[in-house]
Design a protein around this motif. Structure first.
Motif, mmCIF file in Angstrom:
data_model
loop_
_atom_site.group_PDB
_atom_site.id
_atom_site.type_symbol
_atom_site.label_atom_id
_atom_site.label_comp_id
_atom_site.label_asym_id
_atom_site.label_seq_id
_atom_site.Cartn_x
_atom_site.Cartn_y
_atom_site.Cartn_z
ATOM 1 N N ASP A 186 0.821 -1.210 0.000
ATOM 2 C CA ASP A 186 0.000 0.000 0.000
ATOM 3 C C ASP A 186 0.858 1.264 0.000
ATOM 4 N N PHE A 187 1.935 1.255 0.766
ATOM 5 C CA PHE A 187 2.841 2.410 0.791
ATOM 6 C C PHE A 187 3.432 2.651 -0.596
ATOM 7 N N THR A 188 3.868 1.575 -1.248
ATOM 8 C CA THR A 188 4.467 1.677 -2.580
ATOM 9 C C THR A 188 3.460 2.223 -3.595
ATOM 10 N N GLN A 189 2.253 1.665 -3.588
ATOM 11 C CA GLN A 189 1.221 2.120 -4.524
ATOM 12 C C GLN A 189 0.797 3.558 -4.247
ATOM 13 N N LEU A 190 0.763 3.923 -2.992
ATOM 14 C CA LEU A 190 0.408 5.291 -2.614
ATOM 15 C C LEU A 190 1.422 6.286 -3.158
ATOM 16 N N GLN A 191 2.712 5.970 -3.003
ATOM 17 C CA GLN A 191 3.754 6.878 -3.487
ATOM 18 C C GLN A 191 3.733 6.978 -5.009
ATOM 19 N N ALA A 192 3.498 5.865 -5.691
ATOM 20 C CA ALA A 192 3.424 5.886 -7.155
ATOM 21 C C ALA A 192 2.243 6.737 -7.622
ATOM 22 N N ALA A 193 1.109 6.607 -6.941
ATOM 23 C CA ALA A 193 -0.072 7.390 -7.300
ATOM 24 C C ALA A 193 0.164 8.878 -7.044
ATOM 25 N N ARG A 194 0.816 9.216 -5.939
ATOM 26 C CA ARG A 194 1.106 10.614 -5.628
ATOM 27 C C ARG A 194 1.985 11.225 -6.717
ATOM 28 N N LEU A 195 2.990 10.488 -7.159
ATOM 29 C CA LEU A 195 3.873 10.994 -8.210
ATOM 30 C C LEU A 195 3.111 11.219 -9.512
ATOM 31 N N THR A 196 2.157 10.343 -9.808
ATOM 32 C CA THR A 196 1.323 10.524 -10.996
ATOM 33 C C THR A 196 0.541 11.830 -10.896
ATOM 34 N N CYS A 197 -0.014 12.107 -9.734
ATOM 35 C CA CYS A 197 -0.785 13.341 -9.535
ATOM 36 C C CYS A 197 0.097 14.581 -9.670
ATOM 37 N N PHE A 198 1.264 14.547 -9.067
ATOM 38 C CA PHE A 198 2.154 15.710 -9.154
ATOM 39 C C PHE A 198 2.677 15.910 -10.577
ATOM 40 N N GLN A 199 2.919 14.804 -11.285
ATOM 41 C CA GLN A 199 3.320 14.914 -12.694
ATOM 42 C C GLN A 199 2.187 15.538 -13.509
ATOM 43 N N ALA A 200 0.965 15.131 -13.230
ATOM 44 C CA ALA A 200 -0.187 15.709 -13.929
ATOM 45 C C ALA A 200 -0.282 17.207 -13.674
ATOM 46 N N LEU A 201 -0.120 17.620 -12.425
ATOM 47 C CA LEU A 201 -0.178 19.047 -12.097
ATOM 48 C C LEU A 201 0.920 19.829 -12.809
ATOM 49 N N HIS A 202 2.105 19.237 -12.870
ATOM 50 C CA HIS A 202 3.227 19.867 -13.577
ATOM 51 C C HIS A 202 2.906 20.048 -15.056
ATOM 52 N N LEU A 203 2.325 19.038 -15.680
ATOM 53 C CA LEU A 203 2.008 19.107 -17.108
ATOM 54 C C LEU A 203 0.869 20.083 -17.381
ATOM 55 N N ILE A 204 -0.115 20.141 -16.481
ATOM 56 C CA ILE A 204 -1.212 21.099 -16.640
ATOM 57 C C ILE A 204 -0.679 22.522 -16.544
ATOM 58 N N GLN A 205 0.224 22.750 -15.592
ATOM 59 C CA GLN A 205 0.829 24.075 -15.426
ATOM 60 C C GLN A 205 1.565 24.501 -16.695
ATOM 61 N N LYS A 206 2.183 23.546 -17.365
ATOM 62 C CA LYS A 206 2.921 23.826 -18.609
ATOM 63 C C LYS A 206 2.016 23.883 -19.825
ATOM 64 N N ASN A 207 0.721 23.554 -19.649
ATOM 65 C CA ASN A 207 -0.225 23.467 -20.762
ATOM 66 C C ASN A 207 0.250 22.454 -21.800
ATOM 67 N N ALA A 208 0.792 21.346 -21.319
ATOM 68 C CA ALA A 208 1.329 20.308 -22.197
ATOM 69 C C ALA A 208 0.211 19.567 -22.919
ATOM 70 N N ALA A 209 0.530 19.042 -24.110
ATOM 71 C CA ALA A 209 -0.469 18.349 -24.926
ATOM 72 C C ALA A 209 -1.025 17.121 -24.227
ATOM 73 N N GLU A 210 -0.188 16.443 -23.437
ATOM 74 C CA GLU A 210 -0.617 15.211 -22.773
ATOM 75 C C GLU A 210 -1.268 15.456 -21.409
ATOM 76 N N ALA A 211 -1.530 16.722 -21.060
ATOM 77 C CA ALA A 211 -2.057 17.047 -19.729
ATOM 78 C C ALA A 211 -3.407 16.395 -19.457
#
Length: 379
Positions: free
Chosen positions: A283-308
């Motif tokens: 659960d700890f491992t999956q939680l950290q992986a999911a958190r990184l996905t969310c932060f990556q998404a926020l980073h891409l949205i901030q950049k207005n990236a095509a894959e956001a």
């Protein structure tokens, strides 16, 4: 490698301490009594949380998306409903930037000060995943729009001072959709309260609009262009709510770990048994992986990236699914005690379900990103 900068670490620490001290003690009260926590909204406003994404001109902080996500995740650890409220303040509030100067000046300062909450009224009984199927209309009559229709399961419906309503302004086109701002005190509005499984403090309900007249200048953005205008808003909302779910799950996991370290079974800590230890590790491992996905998404949205868009949908999907599993496992670690209302775990699970339940729509959009638009089921 993703890591927080020094300023973000300080924000994380200060919000964590604030939420633990001010929000945690009454989280259960708001849930049980199904009351909107206005006094806590004002406290959150005092440290800038209600205006994180709003312009400094109106008193906001103009924080970037990653910093906003950090703050909302910490709030969600101690009061999931308060985190959802902050999401509404910063996401729906930001939509008003496409509105008239009158609307911006009348509402944005009050949102920042914790005196106002708005509701985004999009969903209808026959228009959820297929938002283009909405039937609520806004017809232009000289200098006003006349709004008719019904909106379903709208967060903050009972307490909002205004609604950003998704309407059809061209009934002949599936794309002819606009946003109209409707003040809550206008004649012709009827609100039906809904009692939810979770999110009980958010006062959600159904909204019926019958010949509601609003000034033409209450149009938010350009006519018939709401779907393109809302695209970044939807992306932000999805990534942030995924992170909110994970914040709540992070707290549940931490509590389960402490319990496993201290609870003695057959003369040794529960955490020494592989069945428990391996579950917590996974659960700890999956939680950290999911958190990184969310932060990556926020980073891409901030950049207005095509894959956001794809990453935002992934963040919401993995956030909700992972959080639900982590909290469910935490309840298992506690055994029968975890099933009781003596602990907050059942509340965590109920609140997270609201985010996890949207997975079908998300999977369709991720499929579009992987396979292409021609593979969408409604094309």
């Amino acid at each position: 490698m993703f890591e927080l900068n020094e300023e973000q670490r300080l924000i994380q620490k200060s919000v964590h301490e604030f939420a633990k001290k001010e929000l945690a003690p009454k989280a259960s009260y708001w849930d049980v009594h199904e009351e909107f926590p206005w006094d806590l909204v004002k406290k959150m406003a005092e440290i800038g949380l209600t205006g994180l994404r709003l312009p400094a001109f109106y008193g906001g902080m103009e924080a970037d998306l990653v910093t906003t996500g950090i703050a909302l995740e910490e709030v969600a650890r101690f009061d999931h409903n308060c985190a959802i409220i902050l999401c509404g303040c910063n996401i729906t509030g930001k939509l008003l930037l496409h509105g008239s100067e009158t609307i911006k000046n009348n509402y944005l300062p009050d949102i920042v000060k914790g005196r106002c909450i708005l509701a985004f009224a999009a969903m209808e009984s026959e228009a959820g995943s297929d938002i283009r199927a909405i039937k609520t209309t806004a017809k232009r009559m000289k200098n006003t729009y006349v709004v008719n229709g019904e909106k379903s399961m709208i967060t903050f419906a009972e307490v909002a001072q205004g609604f950003v309503v998704l309407v059809k302004t061209d009934v002949k086109s599936r794309e002819g959709i606009s946003c109209i701002f409707v003040e809550a005190n206008r004649p012709g509005i009827d609100i039906q309260r809904l009692q939810g499984f979770g999110w009980r403090a958010t006062k959600w309900g159904n909204i019926a609009l019958s010949d509601v007249q609003v000034p033409a200048e209450n149009l938010i953005g350009e006519k018939n262009s709401a779907l393109s205008m809302l695209k970044p808003t939807v992306q932000e909302q999805r990534a942030l709510t995924g992170l909110i779910a994970l914040g709540t799950a992070k707290q549940a996991l931490g509590e389960a770990v402490e319990y496993a370290k201290n609870r003695k079974v057959f003369g040794k800590p529960l955490g020494k048994f592989e069945g428990i230890q391996f579950k917590l590790v996974e659960d700890f491992t999956q939680l950290q992986a999911a958190r990184l996905t969310c932060f990556q998404a926020l980073h891409l949205i901030q950049k207005n990236a095509a894959e956001a868009s794809k990453w935002a949908a992934m963040a919401n999907l993995i956030g909700g699914e992972t959080a639900y599993r982590v909290v469910n496992d935490a309840m298992d670690v506690y055994g029968g005690l975890g099933y009781s209302r003596e602990l907050p775990l059942e509340r965590y699970l109920r609140d997270i379900k609201a985010i996890q339940i949207a997975s079908a729509t998300l999977k369709m959009e991720i499929g579009q990103g992987i396979l292409g638009k021609e593979f969408l089921p409604y094309t």
